[in-house]
Design a protein around this motif. Structure first.
Motif, PDB file in Angstrom:
ATOM      1  N   UNK A 186     -89.325  58.475  59.638  1.00  0.00           N
ATOM      2  CA  UNK A 186     -88.427  58.541  58.483  1.00  0.00           C
ATOM      3  C   UNK A 186     -88.869  59.556  57.441  1.00  0.00           C
ATOM      4  N   UNK A 187     -90.031  60.153  57.627  1.00  0.00           N
ATOM      5  CA  UNK A 187     -90.565  61.086  56.634  1.00  0.00           C
ATOM      6  C   UNK A 187     -89.804  62.410  56.669  1.00  0.00           C
ATOM      7  N   UNK A 188     -89.772  63.067  55.516  1.00  0.00           N
ATOM      8  CA  UNK A 188     -89.268  64.434  55.456  1.00  0.00           C
ATOM      9  C   UNK A 188     -90.372  65.345  55.972  1.00  0.00           C
ATOM     10  N   UNK A 189     -90.000  66.528  56.417  1.00  0.00           N
ATOM     11  CA  UNK A 189     -90.975  67.457  56.986  1.00  0.00           C
ATOM     12  C   UNK A 189     -90.891  68.784  56.246  1.00  0.00           C
ATOM     13  N   UNK A 190     -92.048  69.307  55.896  1.00  0.00           N
ATOM     14  CA  UNK A 190     -92.150  70.631  55.296  1.00  0.00           C
ATOM     15  C   UNK A 190     -92.639  71.568  56.386  1.00  0.00           C
TER      16      UNK A 190
ATOM     17  N   UNK B 298     -95.164  67.427  64.747  1.00  0.00           N
ATOM     18  CA  UNK B 298     -93.817  67.952  64.959  1.00  0.00           C
ATOM     19  C   UNK B 298     -92.831  67.149  64.132  1.00  0.00           C
ATOM     20  N   UNK B 299     -91.691  67.749  63.856  1.00  0.00           N
ATOM     21  CA  UNK B 299     -90.656  67.060  63.091  1.00  0.00           C
ATOM     22  C   UNK B 299     -90.192  65.813  63.835  1.00  0.00           C
ATOM     23  N   UNK B 300     -90.202  65.861  65.162  1.00  0.00           N
ATOM     24  CA  UNK B 300     -89.785  64.712  65.967  1.00  0.00           C
ATOM     25  C   UNK B 300     -90.708  63.509  65.776  1.00  0.00           C
TER      26      UNK B 300
ATOM     27  N   UNK C 180     -88.072  62.921  39.371  1.00  0.00           N
ATOM     28  CA  UNK C 180     -89.463  62.573  39.638  1.00  0.00           C
ATOM     29  C   UNK C 180     -89.596  61.476  40.677  1.00  0.00           C
ATOM     30  N   UNK C 181     -88.555  60.716  40.909  1.00  0.00           N
ATOM     31  CA  UNK C 181     -88.616  59.654  41.896  1.00  0.00           C
ATOM     32  C   UNK C 181     -88.369  60.135  43.310  1.00  0.00           C
ATOM     33  N   UNK C 182     -87.991  61.401  43.483  1.00  0.00           N
ATOM     34  CA  UNK C 182     -87.646  61.915  44.806  1.00  0.00           C
ATOM     35  C   UNK C 182     -88.788  61.726  45.791  1.00  0.00           C
ATOM     36  N   UNK C 183     -89.942  62.304  45.498  1.00  0.00           N
ATOM     37  CA  UNK C 183     -91.056  62.235  46.431  1.00  0.00           C
ATOM     38  C   UNK C 183     -91.734  60.877  46.409  1.00  0.00           C
ATOM     39  N   UNK C 184     -91.585  60.143  45.300  1.00  0.00           N
ATOM     40  CA  UNK C 184     -92.220  58.833  45.222  1.00  0.00           C
ATOM     41  C   UNK C 184     -91.617  57.895  46.267  1.00  0.00           C
ATOM     42  N   UNK C 185     -90.321  58.067  46.543  1.00  0.00           N
ATOM     43  CA  UNK C 185     -89.646  57.215  47.512  1.00  0.00           C
ATOM     44  C   UNK C 185     -89.718  57.775  48.923  1.00  0.00           C
ATOM     45  N   UNK C 186     -90.003  59.041  49.058  1.00  0.00           N
ATOM     46  CA  UNK C 186     -89.910  59.710  50.346  1.00  0.00           C
ATOM     47  C   UNK C 186     -91.238  60.347  50.723  1.00  0.00           C
ATOM     48  N   UNK C 187     -91.740  60.000  51.862  1.00  0.00           N
ATOM     49  CA  UNK C 187     -92.945  60.642  52.377  1.00  0.00           C
ATOM     50  C   UNK C 187     -92.573  62.016  52.904  1.00  0.00           C
ATOM     51  N   UNK C 188     -93.384  63.008  52.559  1.00  0.00           N
ATOM     52  CA  UNK C 188     -93.170  64.373  53.040  1.00  0.00           C
ATOM     53  C   UNK C 188     -94.435  64.806  53.771  1.00  0.00           C
TER      54      UNK C 188
END
Length: 180
Positions: free
Chosen positions: A78-82, A72-74, A15-23
């Motif tokens: 630092x965020x992850x991209x969907x 764009x992903x670029x 559950x902490x995965x997305x809390x720490x990482x912006x997607x």
């Protein structure tokens, strides 16, 4: 007791995965080169925009800020991209009277420009109780909303598996495909 502690630690980690990482959702949502979609439905309903709206809103909610999208992903920093790619849209004009509607997408989660997870999502709708009174675009929007919820869970929980949704009983793929 040890099992409960282990399960608790797993739950915190998952559950902490997305809390720490912006997607962020990469927009615009694209179509696969071989995507099956009726041109009129693509032009009038704009399933790619429906997906961007619903998935972007879900990511905004998970992130707690921003609009949930990136060009764009670029540009994601630092965020992850969907990244979503539409592979099929089942639907012709005529709303609920012309049968069920569906959207199928391939989703990739990128970190640092590399794909770390991928999945396929297919959601169907017949329009619900008042489906005969709803238009094609409205029904496809319901499919996009369901995909947004599925992908929100999938992004937030690496162990979440999106289940393949069976076609409604009144779906007749051969007749639908012939109509398209």
């Amino acid at each position: 007791m040890k099992k409960m502690l282990a399960l608790g630690l797993v739950a915190v980690a998952v559950n902490g995965y997305a809390a720490d990482k912006t997607v962020l959702l990469e927009v615009p949502v694209s179509y696969h080169a071989d995507a099956g979609v009726v041109p009129k439905v693509k032009d009038e309903c704009k399933p790619e925009a429906q997906l961007a709206t619903h998935v972007g809103a879900m990511l905004k909610k998970l992130n707690g800020s921003g609009d949930g999208t990136v060009a764009s992903a670029d540009a994601a920093g630092d965020a992850s991209v969907l990244r979503l790619q539409i592979t099929h849209v089942l639907g012709v004009g005529g709303g609920g009277m012309s049968g069920p509607k569906a959207i199928t997408v391939n989703a990739e989660l990128l970190e640092g420009g590399k794909v770390v997870r991928q999945t396929k999502v297919n959601r169907w709708s017949t329009g619900g109780m008042f489906g005969a009174m709803r238009g094609t675009c409205s029904i496809l929007d319901s499919c996009a909303a369901a995909i947004g919820k599925d992908l929100g869970k999938w992004v937030n929980n690496p162990s979440f598996q999106i289940k393949e949704e069976a076609a409604p009983k009144n779906a007749e793929p051969e007749k639908q495909a012939a109509a398209q």
